[in-house]
Design a protein around this motif. Structure first.
Motif, PDB file in Angstrom:
ATOM      1  N   PRO A 123     -47.855   9.189  14.519  1.00 54.41           N
ATOM      2  CA  PRO A 123     -46.684  10.064  14.715  1.00 54.41           C
ATOM      3  C   PRO A 123     -45.726  10.052  13.525  1.00 54.41           C
ATOM      4  O   PRO A 123     -45.056  11.058  13.266  1.00 54.41           O
ATOM      5  CB  PRO A 123     -46.017   9.497  15.973  1.00 54.41           C
ATOM      6  N   LEU A 124     -45.667   8.953  12.792  1.00 50.70           N
ATOM      7  CA  LEU A 124     -44.807   8.899  11.613  1.00 50.70           C
ATOM      8  C   LEU A 124     -45.350   9.794  10.507  1.00 50.70           C
ATOM      9  O   LEU A 124     -44.593  10.520   9.847  1.00 50.70           O
ATOM     10  CB  LEU A 124     -44.670   7.459  11.116  1.00 50.70           C
ATOM     11  N   TYR A 125     -46.659   9.728  10.273  1.00 51.32           N
ATOM     12  CA  TYR A 125     -47.278  10.624   9.289  1.00 51.32           C
ATOM     13  C   TYR A 125     -47.015  12.095   9.647  1.00 51.32           C
ATOM     14  O   TYR A 125     -46.666  12.911   8.782  1.00 51.32           O
ATOM     15  CB  TYR A 125     -48.792  10.393   9.234  1.00 51.32           C
ATOM     16  N   LYS A 126     -47.203  12.427  10.912  1.00 57.19           N
ATOM     17  CA  LYS A 126     -47.055  13.826  11.339  1.00 57.19           C
ATOM     18  C   LYS A 126     -45.607  14.292  11.221  1.00 57.19           C
ATOM     19  O   LYS A 126     -45.354  15.442  10.816  1.00 57.19           O
ATOM     20  CB  LYS A 126     -47.557  13.985  12.778  1.00 57.19           C
ATOM     21  N   LYS A 127     -44.670  13.414  11.554  1.00 59.38           N
ATOM     22  CA  LYS A 127     -43.263  13.781  11.421  1.00 59.38           C
ATOM     23  C   LYS A 127     -42.894  13.968   9.954  1.00 59.38           C
ATOM     24  O   LYS A 127     -42.157  14.910   9.601  1.00 59.38           O
ATOM     25  CB  LYS A 127     -42.378  12.704  12.053  1.00 59.38           C
TER      26      LYS A 127
END
Length: 433
Positions: A123-127
């Motif tokens: 989720p951090l990569y996607k954000k």
């Protein structure tokens, strides 16, 4: 000289004094001297925090730089703490949607990924990607780096369908925006080649690695640590094809560079020693392999601690040295120690935990203890299916091993079902030929 003059003119604690060690740390990082960057980044952080407090973006940037110094020395837990603090500061100072926040999200995700914490990293990569696309557009190098990072994580999880388009998009952006001979292009070529190697697409991987190596030698010099990384990847490519004679000189050159540039006690030196030793085991050169394994373990235990995952990998490979020689009693202690450490560090369900019971099952199979292999092979299969899904070749290999355990206990019907399922998975993942 600039740093000395600034200190004399302004004193040790002046904000401007921080720029000189910051620049020097950047210089050392660019030439791969990561250990030398750590005290400089600490100095910069202390000066900036003293002068600016805990709400300035420069303080957050200093935290990120110090965290990266730890990351490059494989001190991932220390890096994680600092990246979290940097992210918190960036959000407080700049808001949640600023490009610098995206950089912090990426940095934290990388550290999670290196520890196998995929659920936390994704989720951090996607954000980060969402912020960058919104504020920077679809063609900037920062976006390419985020795409490549997310793709690398997907590859490690066996999510190959999601991996390739991200890497190709990253490579296209970097080639257009930075030029085809930029070091970042070489990094993405490396990632793409590693992805192909994972799938056994050796012919596709090899020219990409040679292209990356050429760029790095030209742009960074023959002795840069990034050159050693590509040499290691080439060696692994040849090793995976059983081309041991071609593999060895690349491993040897990588080890030489790492000793010279990083020092004999650096964890990357241990990584190269472990790889060379594993190569020697495959060639039956046991007397040459053992001292390399022992040196690698000494470095890793000293620099990373006895419970680090890299120690587990070396212990596991060290056990294979004894198994290959039929010294099964000697093989079991390092195999067991590796399994215990992995469970303590990563939890029962982590993908890497599967390797230790897998090795122990192999050990028991070699001495004919087939009943003992069955629960271990079941454990490996469940971990891998949970982490990778039903389309990964490691899952298929685990099914085959479990089926063989049934076969040796004359449970032929159970073995037949699993072998059929393994064949189906292999064909789906690798093709029919």
């Amino acid at each position: 000289e600039g740093m000395i003059i600034r200190k004399l003119q302004l004193g040790d604690g002046h904000r401007a004094v921080a720029y000189s060690p910051s620049n020097r740390a950047c210089l050392y990082a660019n030439i791969g001297k990561y250990a030398e960057t750590e005290p400089l980044n600490k100095q910069v952080f202390e000066i900036r925090r003293q002068q600016l407090g805990d709400v300035d973006s420069d303080v957050a940037a200093s935290l990120n730089n110090l965290a990266n110094a730890y990351k490059h020395q494989r001190s991932y837990a220390a890096g994680e703490v600092l990246h979290k603090e940097a992210l918190k500061l960036h959000r407080r100072h700049l808001g949640h949607e600023h490009p610098n926040v995206a950089t912090s999200l990426n940095n934290l995700a990388i550290v999670y990924n290196l520890q196998g914490k995929y659920a936390e990293a994704e989720p951090l990569y996607k954000k980060a990607l969402e912020i960058q696309r919104q504020h920077l557009g679809d063609e900037l190098p920062e976006l390419a780096a985020s795409l490549s990072n997310l793709a690398t994580m997907y590859a490690e999880q066996g999510k190959y369908a999601e991996t390739e388009p991200l890497l190709l998009e990253a490579l296209k952006i970097q080639s257009q925006q930075l030029g085809e001979t930029h070091p970042d292009v070489a990094t993405t070529l490396n990632n793409l080649a590693t992805f192909y190697n994972m799938q056994g697409k050796f012919a596709a991987a090899e020219p990409l690695l040679h292209q990356a190596l050429g760029i790095q030698r030209q742009q960074l010099g023959d002795e840069h640590p990034d050159v050693a990384t590509t040499l290691n990847n080439l060696a692994s490519l040849y090793f995976d094809q059983g081309k041991y004679a071609e593999s060895e000189p690349f491993h040897m050159e990588a080890l030489k560079i790492r000793r010279q540039r990083l020092g004999d006690g650096h964890p990357d030196v241990a990584y190269s020693l472990n790889n060379l030793a594993s190569l020697y085991v495959e060639q039956g050169r046991y007397s040459e392999a053992k001292p390399f394994f022992l040196e690698a373990l000494k470095i890793q235990s000293s620099q990373l601690g006895d419970k680090h995952p890299d120690v587990v990998t070396t212990l596991s490979n060290f056990a294979s040295l004894y198994v290959d020689q039929g010294k099964y009693a000697a093989a079991e202690p390092p195999c067991m120690e590796g399994m215990i450490i992995r469970k303590l560090q990563l939890g029962d369900g982590h993908r890497a935990v599967a390797y230790s019971p897998s090795n122990r099952a192999c050990l028991y199979a070699n001495i004919g203890k087939y009943a003992e292999t069955e629960p271990l092979n079941k454990q490996v299969f469940e971990i891998r299916r949970q982490q990778l899904g039903d389309v990964d070749s490691d899952v298929a290999a685990s099914l085959n091993n479990l089926a063989n355990a049934y076969k040796h206990q004359r449970s032929y019907a159970a073995g037949e079902v699993l072998h059929k399922e393994a064949l189906k998975l292999h064909r789906r993942h690798l093709g029919h030929e």
